[in-house]
Design a protein around this motif. Structure first.
Motif, PDB file in Angstrom:
ATOM      1  N   LEU A  45      78.567  29.483  66.728  1.00 44.86           N
ATOM      2  CA  LEU A  45      78.819  30.895  67.134  1.00 44.86           C
ATOM      3  C   LEU A  45      77.087  31.002  67.541  1.00 44.86           C
ATOM      4  O   LEU A  45      76.510  31.093  66.467  1.00 44.86           O
ATOM      5  CB  LEU A  45      79.352  31.669  67.170  1.00 44.86           C
ATOM      6  CG  LEU A  45      79.258  32.542  68.302  1.00 44.86           C
ATOM      7  CD1 LEU A  45      80.264  32.330  69.797  1.00 44.86           C
ATOM      8  CD2 LEU A  45      81.049  33.789  67.525  1.00 44.86           C
ATOM      9  N   SER A  46      76.738  31.286  68.494  1.00 32.69           N
ATOM     10  CA  SER A  46      75.508  32.424  69.052  1.00 32.69           C
ATOM     11  C   SER A  46      75.119  33.121  70.085  1.00 32.69           C
ATOM     12  O   SER A  46      76.534  33.461  71.212  1.00 32.69           O
ATOM     13  CB  SER A  46      74.547  31.080  69.099  1.00 32.69           C
ATOM     14  OG  SER A  46      74.408  30.520  70.175  1.00 32.69           O
ATOM     15  N   ASN A  47      74.343  33.208  70.483  1.00 30.77           N
ATOM     16  CA  ASN A  47      73.917  34.645  72.033  1.00 30.77           C
ATOM     17  C   ASN A  47      73.830  33.940  73.039  1.00 30.77           C
ATOM     18  O   ASN A  47      72.819  32.503  72.673  1.00 30.77           O
ATOM     19  CB  ASN A  47      73.368  35.697  71.465  1.00 30.77           C
ATOM     20  CG  ASN A  47      73.595  37.131  70.137  1.00 30.77           C
ATOM     21  OD1 ASN A  47      75.200  36.934  70.435  1.00 30.77           O
ATOM     22  ND2 ASN A  47      72.575  37.639  69.328  1.00 30.77           N
ATOM     23  N   VAL A  48      73.749  33.908  74.348  1.00 34.13           N
ATOM     24  CA  VAL A  48      73.451  33.508  75.412  1.00 34.13           C
ATOM     25  C   VAL A  48      71.800  33.767  75.571  1.00 34.13           C
ATOM     26  O   VAL A  48      71.733  34.773  74.793  1.00 34.13           O
ATOM     27  CB  VAL A  48      74.118  33.929  76.637  1.00 34.13           C
ATOM     28  CG1 VAL A  48      75.545  33.256  76.680  1.00 34.13           C
ATOM     29  CG2 VAL A  48      73.710  35.309  76.298  1.00 34.13           C
ATOM     30  N   ASN A  49      70.947  32.740  75.773  1.00 38.94           N
ATOM     31  CA  ASN A  49      69.700  33.342  75.440  1.00 38.94           C
ATOM     32  C   ASN A  49      69.202  33.862  76.965  1.00 38.94           C
ATOM     33  O   ASN A  49      70.455  33.829  78.309  1.00 38.94           O
ATOM     34  CB  ASN A  49      69.026  31.610  76.559  1.00 38.94           C
ATOM     35  CG  ASN A  49      68.760  30.938  74.994  1.00 38.94           C
ATOM     36  OD1 ASN A  49      68.721  31.447  73.856  1.00 38.94           O
ATOM     37  ND2 ASN A  49      69.131  29.757  75.488  1.00 38.94           N
ATOM     38  N   LYS A  50      68.796  34.742  77.287  1.00 39.53           N
ATOM     39  CA  LYS A  50      68.696  35.324  78.252  1.00 39.53           C
ATOM     40  C   LYS A  50      67.757  34.806  79.443  1.00 39.53           C
ATOM     41  O   LYS A  50      68.235  34.881  80.816  1.00 39.53           O
ATOM     42  CB  LYS A  50      67.445  35.920  77.908  1.00 39.53           C
ATOM     43  CG  LYS A  50      67.494  37.307  77.354  1.00 39.53           C
ATOM     44  CD  LYS A  50      66.411  38.577  76.724  1.00 39.53           C
ATOM     45  CE  LYS A  50      67.085  39.235  75.636  1.00 39.53           C
ATOM     46  NZ  LYS A  50      65.717  40.637  75.593  1.00 39.53           N
TER      47      LYS A  50
END
Length: 117
Positions: free
Chosen positions: A52-57
């Protein structure tokens, strides 16, 4: 052994070693209640490992928002292709699948990137 099968095994092994527990909740439509106007759902849970990770800007657009998450799962670990009707449960929090990105080799799914909200 084909390259696609080797990649499927490698993706699964990597995520089993480095990923955390996630539950993929496959949702299928059940029956329609004419009295209430509601459709019942039938769910089937599968617990696997995922990263799991955050989406890139740079990925933020009309569909993907800045607070969305990206979950990578190996196709070998599940018996179905996830859709936007399905859900993901991580640490007792249920996420909706906004987008499914299939990573393939010779038209064989290797892994899935799920954009969650």
């Amino acid at each position: 052994m084909s390259l696609a099968n080797a990649l499927k095994k490698a993706a699964s092994a990597s995520l089993k070693k480095l990923g955390g527990d996630v539950t993929i909740r496959q949702v299928t439509a059940g029956s329609y209640n004419t009295t209430t106007g509601a459709i019942t759902e039938s769910t089937s849970d599968t617990t696997i490992k995922g990263a799991l990770s955050n989406v890139n800007k740079s990925e933020v657009n009309d569909l993907i928002e800045s607070q969305d998450k990206r979950l990578i799962i190996a196709s070998k670990d599940i018996s179905f292709v996830p859709t936007t009707k399905d859900r993901v449960v991580i640490s007792s929090v249920e996420f909706k699948i906004i987008q499914v990105i299939t990573n393939e080799q010779n038209n064989i799914p290797i892994s899935f990137d799920l954009i969650l909200r």
